[in-house]
Design an enzyme around this catalytic site. Structure first.
Site, mmCIF file in Angstrom:
data_model
loop_
_atom_site.group_PDB
_atom_site.id
_atom_site.type_symbol
_atom_site.label_atom_id
_atom_site.label_comp_id
_atom_site.label_asym_id
_atom_site.label_seq_id
_atom_site.Cartn_x
_atom_site.Cartn_y
_atom_site.Cartn_z
ATOM 1 N N PHE A 7 -12.343 10.055 13.473
ATOM 2 C CA PHE A 7 -11.182 10.233 12.606
ATOM 3 C C PHE A 7 -10.345 8.957 12.484
ATOM 4 O O PHE A 7 -9.298 8.959 11.841
ATOM 5 C CB PHE A 7 -10.331 11.415 13.066
ATOM 6 C CG PHE A 7 -11.115 12.704 13.073
ATOM 7 C CD1 PHE A 7 -11.963 13.033 12.021
ATOM 8 C CD2 PHE A 7 -11.044 13.579 14.151
ATOM 9 C CE1 PHE A 7 -12.712 14.203 12.034
ATOM 10 C CE2 PHE A 7 -11.793 14.754 14.168
ATOM 11 C CZ PHE A 7 -12.632 15.064 13.113
ATOM 12 N N ARG A 10 -16.492 10.569 25.664
ATOM 13 C CA ARG A 10 -16.171 11.923 26.100
ATOM 14 C C ARG A 10 -16.927 12.208 27.396
ATOM 15 O O ARG A 10 -16.419 12.845 28.312
ATOM 16 C CB ARG A 10 -16.623 12.932 25.043
ATOM 17 C CG ARG A 10 -16.554 14.356 25.550
ATOM 18 C CD ARG A 10 -17.110 15.355 24.548
ATOM 19 N NE ARG A 10 -16.860 16.703 25.031
ATOM 20 C CZ ARG A 10 -17.811 17.559 25.361
ATOM 21 N NH1 ARG A 10 -19.087 17.238 25.250
ATOM 22 N NH2 ARG A 10 -17.504 18.761 25.803
ATOM 23 N N GLY A 42 4.802 6.763 -6.566
ATOM 24 C CA GLY A 42 3.551 6.428 -5.887
ATOM 25 C C GLY A 42 3.634 6.744 -4.405
ATOM 26 O O GLY A 42 2.711 7.325 -3.822
ATOM 27 N N GLU A 46 -3.375 12.178 11.158
ATOM 28 C CA GLU A 46 -3.815 10.877 11.683
ATOM 29 C C GLU A 46 -3.245 9.707 10.886
ATOM 30 O O GLU A 46 -2.843 8.691 11.452
ATOM 31 C CB GLU A 46 -5.352 10.786 11.682
ATOM 32 C CG GLU A 46 -6.051 11.730 12.648
ATOM 33 C CD GLU A 46 -6.213 13.139 12.093
ATOM 34 O OE1 GLU A 46 -5.865 13.366 10.915
ATOM 35 O OE2 GLU A 46 -6.681 14.026 12.828
ATOM 36 N N PRO A 65 0.862 -1.176 0.000
ATOM 37 C CA PRO A 65 0.000 0.000 0.000
ATOM 38 C C PRO A 65 0.910 1.241 0.000
ATOM 39 O O PRO A 65 1.595 1.517 0.991
ATOM 40 C CB PRO A 65 -0.791 -0.133 1.304
ATOM 41 C CG PRO A 65 -0.686 -1.581 1.672
ATOM 42 C CD PRO A 65 0.685 -1.994 1.202
ATOM 43 N N HIS A 72 -18.453 15.068 13.709
ATOM 44 C CA HIS A 72 -17.535 14.574 14.734
ATOM 45 C C HIS A 72 -18.058 13.344 15.472
ATOM 46 O O HIS A 72 -17.364 12.804 16.315
ATOM 47 C CB HIS A 72 -17.248 15.687 15.753
ATOM 48 C CG HIS A 72 -16.287 16.705 15.240
ATOM 49 N ND1 HIS A 72 -16.462 17.351 14.030
ATOM 50 C CD2 HIS A 72 -15.122 17.194 15.760
ATOM 51 C CE1 HIS A 72 -15.450 18.186 13.844
ATOM 52 N NE2 HIS A 72 -14.631 18.100 14.872
HETATM 53 C C1 LIG Z 1 -2.233 2.965 -1.915
HETATM 54 C C2 LIG Z 1 -1.981 2.286 -3.213
HETATM 55 N N1 LIG Z 1 -2.639 2.713 -4.317
HETATM 56 C C3 LIG Z 1 -2.444 2.097 -5.489
HETATM 57 C C4 LIG Z 1 -1.594 1.038 -5.597
HETATM 58 C C5 LIG Z 1 -1.428 0.311 -6.934
HETATM 59 N N2 LIG Z 1 -0.104 0.627 -7.487
HETATM 60 C C6 LIG Z 1 0.946 -0.171 -7.296
HETATM 61 S S1 LIG Z 1 2.345 0.442 -7.973
HETATM 62 C C7 LIG Z 1 1.525 1.799 -8.569
HETATM 63 C C8 LIG Z 1 2.260 2.847 -9.336
HETATM 64 C C9 LIG Z 1 3.409 3.336 -8.578
HETATM 65 O O1 LIG Z 1 4.203 4.137 -9.357
HETATM 66 P P1 LIG Z 1 5.730 4.306 -8.985
HETATM 67 O O2 LIG Z 1 5.872 4.469 -7.539
HETATM 68 O O3 LIG Z 1 6.292 5.349 -9.855
HETATM 69 O O4 LIG Z 1 6.330 2.885 -9.307
HETATM 70 P P2 LIG Z 1 7.067 2.431 -10.639
HETATM 71 O O5 LIG Z 1 6.039 2.420 -11.733
HETATM 72 O O6 LIG Z 1 8.138 3.418 -10.890
HETATM 73 O O7 LIG Z 1 7.569 1.069 -10.321
HETATM 74 C C10 LIG Z 1 0.193 1.760 -8.230
HETATM 75 C C11 LIG Z 1 -0.797 2.779 -8.604
HETATM 76 C C12 LIG Z 1 -0.923 0.629 -4.432
HETATM 77 N N3 LIG Z 1 -0.092 -0.391 -4.419
HETATM 78 N N4 LIG Z 1 -1.119 1.298 -3.278
#
Ligand SMILES: Cc1ncc(C[n+]2csc(CCOP(=O)(O)OP(=O)(O)O)c2C)c(N)n1
Length: 672
Positions: A438, A521, A156, A412, A119, A474
């Protein structure tokens, strides 16, 4: 250790093709990132990272986090070469059921994987937590710890909000020893990163207070110089923006999103091996020279562990005892009794007026904190409301890491992610706090704490509409139910002082997963219990507060609604019913103990069941059954004083009775 050419290139290509071959074999995975980052990872691992493959949990090791978890094969390749218990066969089982090499790196699978990533953004948050934990250790045991934290992240990770939060805090705290290498390859999953980002990352991090360098991520000399400077930097974390090429070496897929998330394919694999001068066969090739180089590195590092053990041995006895407690996160046998005794005192003090469970829990946390040097706390700018700060524990701040309390600011999500990093680091169990509503802002991190089986205490106060005037924005309505859906998370909603103590006992003894403490609370009264009541019964998750022989109705409630159930039961008893009241601060904990335990507390005795909780009702329907009654709140709340809200949402004694009586009558009529 510095690898000279051509050995360096050979080692980098070994990593590249271990990844490519494993992904081809699995017919699934992400080759682009390992191809692009092999040069960077190699320098980190052979020149800087201090690790002990035969003792993966060695306390003073450097931490390496592959935040771009989709590049997992790069990490598995490194672990294999470094000598961890991860064989070529393990690499060949990449992404297969029960292998040590799942699709994304997961804690507890391959030794040497420090945290679960995938993630995006979480790995960076975890690394900030690890770095905070490192600084806290260094402050407590000067001269003993040397550990640093290395990260490789991608676009990402840096796009995700959690990394912005975490990196801003890392800069604010001046976390030197935290070295983040940014795989700046201009490509994400769908296409060019430029489709969605145009900020100046370098200047953004400089504004956070980081030391930032920009380099060519395939030039060994530049990588070495940048890493050396980053490691030497004092008083701030480091970011190395490394311009790399995704799918490096692949004639048709480099610099393209096509390299991101699918195997190169047979033909392109062959072309890539050809382009980089690598033999087509055998696959999973590790040249002897490369293996020997990593063995040299392991030998070079062997002394580090002994030196650390010597530093620990030289500690004063009292400090050594503290370290031993932190290393094992040991629980003194007397702590449970102390917590229950403190709860009795608190209950007496609260008297007829009662007390808010957030206040009661806070006082009990202090008792635990006194006994446990490994308990650490923090809040997302709600210390004054949640009261989770460790009194007299001092603040963690730039240059001052002797404290026990972290001000996370209003962050958070990062708080959750950082707390996970503190927990997996291995010497502290963190408490976090914010308003219950939250918890949604930190849910991804809570989920990972549960997946990673980490002891994190997520304290959520202001747990229902009864926080009152702040209104529905809230007021938690669905959060308790939603958190209960996360596997291996336990949600405890205590009703009074004794239940708060039991909640802490339960959470502290729970070493293989996080616990949410859901607290009021508003003041709640102290419940009356039968003489000789054993508080340990509460820590099992649910217990009979009011018992009856051959009950005609069973009322089950949590937290602030337990007293409501007791009051309703009194009236029902005066009307000839034989009510049983079950307080269920954590029904899931009872369910963990098995059907028998559940039957002991809530037997299938045919008595109709009512559940009462100031929140969404669906998750109670299973327990009360198709003909049972679940009283709760299935809409958003409203802004008003809590007494008016109780009337509006039918959570007064009389409103409960008005629903129970006709329901009981109808049920009896149906049953004849
Ligand atoms: C929170 C989250 N959202 C979406 C994804 C799906 N996902 C995995 S890799 C990626 C793209 C990441 O791009 P980058 O960090 O530039 O990796 P690169 O293509 O250079 O390997 C996505 C959208 C994920 N793993 N986690």
């Amino acid at each position: 250790m510095e690898l000279a050419e051509p050995l360096r290139t050979q080692a980098a290509n070994t990593l590249r093709f271990l990844a490519v071959d494993a992904i081809e074999k699995a017919n699934s995975g992400h080759p682009g990132m390992p191809l692009g980052c092999a040069d960077l990872a190699l320098e980190i691992w052979t020149r800087h990272l201090r690790y002990a493959p035969t003792d993966p949990d060695w306390a003073d090791r450097d931490r390496f986090v592959l935040s771009a978890g989709h590049g997992s094969m790069l990490l598995y390749g490194l672990l294999h070469l470094a000598g961890y218990e991860l064989t070529l066969d393990d690499l060949k089982s990449f992404r297969q059921l029960d292998s040590k090499t799942p699709g994304h790196p997961e804690l507890h699978f391959a030794p040497g994987v420090e945290t679960t990533t995938g993630p995006l953004g979480q790995g960076i948050g975890n690394a900030v937590g690890m770095s905070i934990a490192s600084h806290m250790l260094k402050a407590r045991f000067p001269g003993v710890f040397t550990q640093r934290t290395f990260v490789i992240c991608g676009d990402g990770d840096l796009q995700e909000g959690v990394s912005h939060e975490a990196c801003a805090l890392a800069g604010h705290l001046g976390l030197d020893g935290l070295v983040v290498v940014y795989d700046d390859n201009h490509i994400t999953l769908d296409g060019p990163a430029a489709w969605s980002q145009s900020e100046d990352t370098k200047r953004r991090f400089e504004a956070y207070g980081w030391f930032v360098q920009a380099i060519d991520g395939h030039d060994p000399a530049q990588i070495r110089a940048a890493l050396d400077a980053a490691v030497a930097e004092k008083g701030r974390p480091s970011l190395i923006c490394a311009r790399t090429h995704i799918g490096f070496g692949s004639p048709n897929k480099h610099d393209s999103a096509k390299a991101h998330g699918s195997p190169l394919g047979k033909e392109e694999t062959a072309l890539t091996k050809q382009a980089l001068g690598w033999p087509l066969e055998p696959t999973f090739l590790v040249p002897d020279e490369v293996r020997a180089a990593f063995a040299r590195r392991a030998a070079e590092l062997a002394g580090e562990r002994t030196a650390f053990e010597e530093r620990v041995a030289a500690l004063a006895p009292e400090q050594r005892a503290t370290w031993e407690s932190m290393r094992t996160r040991a629980l003194p046998a007397t702590l449970g009794a102390e917590l229950f005794a403190a709860a009795h005192e608190l209950a007496t003090k609260a008297g007829a007026k009662g007390e808010a469970t957030r206040v009661l829990s806070s006082k009990l946390e202090q008792v635990a904190a006194k006994a446990l040097p490994w308990l650490q706390a923090g809040s997302a700018d709600l210390q004054s409301s949640c009261h989770t700060q460790i009194d007299g524990g001092g603040l963690v701040s730039r240059g001052e890491f002797g404290g026990r309390n972290v001000n996370y600011g209003i962050r958070e999500h990062a708080m959750g992610s950082i707390a996970n990093g503190i927990a997996v680091h291995g010497c502290f169990s963190p408490v976090t706090s914010t308003f219950h509503v939250f918890s949604d802002y930190m849910r991804p991190a809570i989920r990972l704490a549960a997946l990673m089986e980490q002891q994190v205490f997520f304290v959520f106060t202001h747990d229902s509409v009864f926080l009152g005037e702040d209104g529905p924005t809230h007021q938690a309505v669905e959060q308790t139910a939603a958190l209960r859906l996360i596997p291996n998370l336990r949600v405890v909603r205590p009703a009074d002082a004794l239940e708060c103590a039991a909640a802490w006992v339960y959470a502290l003894e729970r070493r293989d997963g996080p616990t949410c403490l859901v607290l009021t609370r508003q003041k709640v009264p102290t419940l009356e219990r039968p003489a000789g009541f054993d508080p340990k019964a509460i820590a099992r998750g649910a217990y009979r507060l009011v018992d009856a022989v051959d009950p005609t109705i069973t009322l089950i409630a949590t937290g602030s609604e337990v007293q409501l159930a007791v009051e309703a039961a009194k009236v029902l008893a005066s009307e000839g019913e034989r009510p049983r009241v079950v307080s269920a601060p954590c029904l899931e904990a009872l369910e963990d103990l098995g059907d028998e335990a559940l039957d002991e507390v809530i037997p299938e005795d045919g008595s109709p069941r009512v559940a009462i909780e100031a929140g969404r009702t669906p998750n109670w329907r299973g327990l009360v059954g198709r003909h049972g009654l679940a009283i709760g709140i299935d809409t958003f709340g409203a802004s008003a004083p809590d007494k008016d809200l109780a009337v509006r949402f039918g959570l007064t004694r009389d409103a409960v009775l008005e629903r129970v009586r006709p329901w009981l009558a109808a049920l009896r009529a149906k049953r004849g």
